[in-house]
Design a protein around this motif. Sequence first.
Motif, PDB file in Angstrom:
ATOM      1  N   PRO A   1      -1.707 -13.155  -1.622  1.00 39.33           N
ATOM      2  CA  PRO A   1      -3.040 -12.956  -0.761  1.00 39.33           C
ATOM      3  C   PRO A   1      -2.627 -12.143   0.355  1.00 39.33           C
ATOM      4  O   PRO A   1      -3.660 -11.466   0.839  1.00 39.33           O
ATOM      5  CB  PRO A   1      -3.292 -14.529  -0.357  1.00 39.33           C
ATOM      6  N   ASP A   2      -1.624 -12.303   0.920  1.00 40.44           N
ATOM      7  CA  ASP A   2      -1.308 -11.620   2.254  1.00 40.44           C
ATOM      8  C   ASP A   2      -1.220  -9.845   1.823  1.00 40.44           C
ATOM      9  O   ASP A   2      -1.868  -9.117   2.443  1.00 40.44           O
ATOM     10  CB  ASP A   2       0.018 -11.663   2.803  1.00 40.44           C
ATOM     11  N   ALA A   3      -0.659  -9.610   0.827  1.00 41.50           N
ATOM     12  CA  ALA A   3      -0.700  -8.479   0.178  1.00 41.50           C
ATOM     13  C   ALA A   3      -2.101  -7.695  -0.254  1.00 41.50           C
ATOM     14  O   ALA A   3      -2.412  -6.720   0.134  1.00 41.50           O
ATOM     15  CB  ALA A   3       0.281  -8.030  -1.081  1.00 41.50           C
ATOM     16  N   ASP A   4      -2.683  -8.759  -0.719  1.00 41.15           N
ATOM     17  CA  ASP A   4      -4.188  -8.437  -1.378  1.00 41.15           C
ATOM     18  C   ASP A   4      -5.037  -8.151   0.070  1.00 41.15           C
ATOM     19  O   ASP A   4      -5.784  -6.879   0.004  1.00 41.15           O
ATOM     20  CB  ASP A   4      -4.845  -9.509  -2.056  1.00 41.15           C
ATOM     21  N   GLN A   5      -5.007  -8.764   0.992  1.00 40.81           N
ATOM     22  CA  GLN A   5      -5.884  -8.536   2.382  1.00 40.81           C
ATOM     23  C   GLN A   5      -5.294  -7.171   2.880  1.00 40.81           C
ATOM     24  O   GLN A   5      -5.947  -6.268   3.319  1.00 40.81           O
ATOM     25  CB  GLN A   5      -5.490  -9.539   3.044  1.00 40.81           C
ATOM     26  N   PHE A   6      -3.756  -7.034   2.933  1.00 45.07           N
ATOM     27  CA  PHE A   6      -3.260  -5.621   3.467  1.00 45.07           C
ATOM     28  C   PHE A   6      -3.943  -4.366   2.700  1.00 45.07           C
ATOM     29  O   PHE A   6      -4.216  -3.348   3.418  1.00 45.07           O
ATOM     30  CB  PHE A   6      -1.712  -5.889   3.359  1.00 45.07           C
ATOM     31  N   LEU A   7      -3.880  -4.808   1.435  1.00 50.04           N
ATOM     32  CA  LEU A   7      -4.193  -3.518   0.509  1.00 50.04           C
ATOM     33  C   LEU A   7      -5.836  -3.220   0.595  1.00 50.04           C
ATOM     34  O   LEU A   7      -6.192  -1.922   0.848  1.00 50.04           O
ATOM     35  CB  LEU A   7      -3.980  -3.777  -0.760  1.00 50.04           C
ATOM     36  N   ARG A   8      -6.447  -4.203   0.820  1.00 52.32           N
ATOM     37  CA  ARG A   8      -7.942  -4.073   1.016  1.00 52.32           C
ATOM     38  C   ARG A   8      -8.570  -3.249   2.301  1.00 52.32           C
ATOM     39  O   ARG A   8      -9.243  -2.439   2.454  1.00 52.32           O
ATOM     40  CB  ARG A   8      -8.829  -5.456   0.832  1.00 52.32           C
ATOM     41  N   GLN A   9      -7.543  -3.547   3.535  1.00 55.97           N
ATOM     42  CA  GLN A   9      -7.651  -3.199   4.662  1.00 55.97           C
ATOM     43  C   GLN A   9      -7.484  -1.468   4.166  1.00 55.97           C
ATOM     44  O   GLN A   9      -7.964  -0.669   5.312  1.00 55.97           O
ATOM     45  CB  GLN A   9      -7.046  -3.632   5.846  1.00 55.97           C
ATOM     46  N   ARG A  10      -6.842  -0.922   3.528  1.00 53.49           N
ATOM     47  CA  ARG A  10      -6.489   0.244   3.185  1.00 53.49           C
ATOM     48  C   ARG A  10      -7.227   0.912   2.187  1.00 53.49           C
ATOM     49  O   ARG A  10      -6.769   1.913   1.773  1.00 53.49           O
ATOM     50  CB  ARG A  10      -4.935   0.391   3.013  1.00 53.49           C
ATOM     51  N   GLY A  11      -8.312   0.249   1.737  1.00 50.45           N
ATOM     52  CA  GLY A  11      -9.296   0.532   0.901  1.00 50.45           C
ATOM     53  C   GLY A  11      -8.777   0.554  -0.761  1.00 50.45           C
ATOM     54  O   GLY A  11      -8.961   1.451  -1.457  1.00 50.45           O
ATOM     55  N   ILE A  12      -8.095  -0.343  -0.978  1.00 53.53           N
ATOM     56  CA  ILE A  12      -7.455  -0.623  -2.448  1.00 53.53           C
ATOM     57  C   ILE A  12      -7.659  -1.891  -2.907  1.00 53.53           C
ATOM     58  O   ILE A  12      -7.029  -2.967  -1.972  1.00 53.53           O
ATOM     59  CB  ILE A  12      -5.766  -0.313  -2.394  1.00 53.53           C
ATOM     60  N   VAL A  13      -8.440  -2.117  -3.725  1.00 49.64           N
ATOM     61  CA  VAL A  13      -8.615  -3.516  -4.431  1.00 49.64           C
ATOM     62  C   VAL A  13      -8.021  -3.497  -5.659  1.00 49.64           C
ATOM     63  O   VAL A  13      -8.234  -2.678  -6.561  1.00 49.64           O
ATOM     64  CB  VAL A  13      -9.991  -3.598  -4.390  1.00 49.64           C
ATOM     65  N   ILE A  14      -6.985  -4.496  -5.946  1.00 45.95           N
ATOM     66  CA  ILE A  14      -6.370  -4.925  -6.961  1.00 45.95           C
ATOM     67  C   ILE A  14      -6.644  -6.440  -7.493  1.00 45.95           C
ATOM     68  O   ILE A  14      -7.688  -7.140  -6.941  1.00 45.95           O
ATOM     69  CB  ILE A  14      -4.978  -4.568  -7.294  1.00 45.95           C
ATOM     70  N   ARG A  15      -6.145  -6.854  -8.500  1.00 48.67           N
ATOM     71  CA  ARG A  15      -6.736  -8.281  -9.011  1.00 48.67           C
ATOM     72  C   ARG A  15      -5.967  -9.490  -8.617  1.00 48.67           C
ATOM     73  O   ARG A  15      -4.779  -9.430  -9.297  1.00 48.67           O
ATOM     74  CB  ARG A  15      -6.873  -8.114 -10.590  1.00 48.67           C
TER      75      ARG A  15
ATOM     76  N   LEU B   1      -0.369 -10.058  -8.556  1.00 50.65           N
ATOM     77  CA  LEU B   1      -1.507  -9.361  -8.320  1.00 50.65           C
ATOM     78  C   LEU B   1      -1.497  -8.526  -9.510  1.00 50.65           C
ATOM     79  O   LEU B   1      -0.268  -8.033  -9.938  1.00 50.65           O
ATOM     80  CB  LEU B   1      -1.544  -8.559  -7.139  1.00 50.65           C
ATOM     81  N   ARG B   2      -2.269  -8.098  -9.932  1.00 49.20           N
ATOM     82  CA  ARG B   2      -2.601  -7.162 -11.417  1.00 49.20           C
ATOM     83  C   ARG B   2      -2.903  -5.836 -10.884  1.00 49.20           C
ATOM     84  O   ARG B   2      -3.993  -5.884 -10.208  1.00 49.20           O
ATOM     85  CB  ARG B   2      -3.223  -7.679 -12.435  1.00 49.20           C
ATOM     86  N   LEU B   3      -2.195  -4.695 -10.905  1.00 51.80           N
ATOM     87  CA  LEU B   3      -2.530  -3.568 -10.508  1.00 51.80           C
ATOM     88  C   LEU B   3      -2.958  -2.667 -11.614  1.00 51.80           C
ATOM     89  O   LEU B   3      -1.880  -2.245 -12.468  1.00 51.80           O
ATOM     90  CB  LEU B   3      -1.461  -2.729  -9.685  1.00 51.80           C
ATOM     91  N   SER B   4      -4.104  -1.868 -11.781  1.00 50.49           N
ATOM     92  CA  SER B   4      -4.568  -1.205 -12.829  1.00 50.49           C
ATOM     93  C   SER B   4      -3.824   0.311 -12.485  1.00 50.49           C
ATOM     94  O   SER B   4      -3.869   0.506 -11.178  1.00 50.49           O
ATOM     95  CB  SER B   4      -5.957  -1.004 -12.752  1.00 50.49           C
ATOM     96  N   ILE B   5      -3.551   0.981 -13.673  1.00 52.69           N
ATOM     97  CA  ILE B   5      -2.958   2.396 -13.333  1.00 52.69           C
ATOM     98  C   ILE B   5      -3.918   3.248 -12.853  1.00 52.69           C
ATOM     99  O   ILE B   5      -5.040   3.355 -13.615  1.00 52.69           O
ATOM    100  CB  ILE B   5      -2.075   2.928 -14.433  1.00 52.69           C
ATOM    101  N   GLY B   6      -4.226   3.894 -12.044  1.00 53.72           N
ATOM    102  CA  GLY B   6      -5.174   4.936 -11.474  1.00 53.72           C
ATOM    103  C   GLY B   6      -4.928   6.117 -11.603  1.00 53.72           C
ATOM    104  O   GLY B   6      -3.950   6.644 -12.419  1.00 53.72           O
TER     105      GLY B   6
END
Length: 360
Positions: free
Chosen positions: A311-325, A336-341
Amino acid sequence: MTGPKPLSNILEITPYKGGQKLDHGWKLSSNENPLGCSPAARAALAQTAEHLEMYPDGGAVKLRDAIGKKYGIDPDRIVCGAGSDEIFQLLGRAYLSPGDEIIQSQHGFLVYRLVAQQSGAKCVSAPENELRADVDAMLERVTDKTKIVFLANPNNPTGSYIPYDEVKRLHNGLRDDILLVLDGAYAEYVQKNDYAAGMELAGEAPNVLVTRTFSKIHGLAGLRIGWAYGPESVIDAIHRVRGPFNTTSVAQAAAIGALSDDMFVTGSVEHNNSELDRMKPALEDMGFKVYPSVGNFLLIEFEDRDGKRAPDADQFLRQRGIVIRDMNAYGLPNCLRLSIGTTKANDEVLEAFDAFSKAG
């Protein structure tokens, strides 16, 4: 006053939630094709969209013919649906009653459980071996109430797969009256010599159904189009419970166009595999545990300490404009699940993970 009450088993269902997105930045939460879709699919869609006043072909005859030609299978043993999700729903309607059971691997696709719940059936989850389906564990859980066994191969969200020999061993251990559903949503991405999606088995056995989708490798997730291949009796049952126009004309046309574009599929696989080969070791070098994947995503496990959990990583990433699952619904709360972009998106993801690894 109280209104109508739904069935009690319906109220027990937790609705499926798709991958979230932000108003800006990168959405890498739904395993979508970062290259978009085939130009041939887009052109076919545009042409068909000029006649939206007309009903679609209820039997999806041209699409089934195109699928049959592409894979060398009988079009009469193919049924199309609004994504493979609808195929699963139709199977529940055709084969499951209250008190029945389905079997899946421990971290199987969430929709299987929903299908069971909607029918008043029970979902039995078999433990996995290092996040990989365990055939023996699945067979041990078969009872006289078992009606369907779902196997996602490759599996979402773990990214793992089992070899074709293991798939056949699973099938051999089932009674003839148990339907084995082989979900091949990510089959096109797999580049392993011991893998097969199960077309041969579905062509020979009376109780095996293979499902496929145009959402992933073909990039048509927004159109909701998928298909299944299997025994005539199973296909007939699905036809009897599906809606008369369950797939749209534009989806059918785009899918036919997608099937004609081998270059797009090849390019999508090459991009995915090269980025997987780049992303996984880079994330591991930063100290993250990354599970092997043959899909178009990576499952990442985090440290179990304050400030470093998922959850800490998820919040950190969202603050940088990155949303994963997030993986709470799958019983993997610290993953967390990261889709290949795209390459650019993946570059920013690596920068963000590096910053998170060094924060605090």
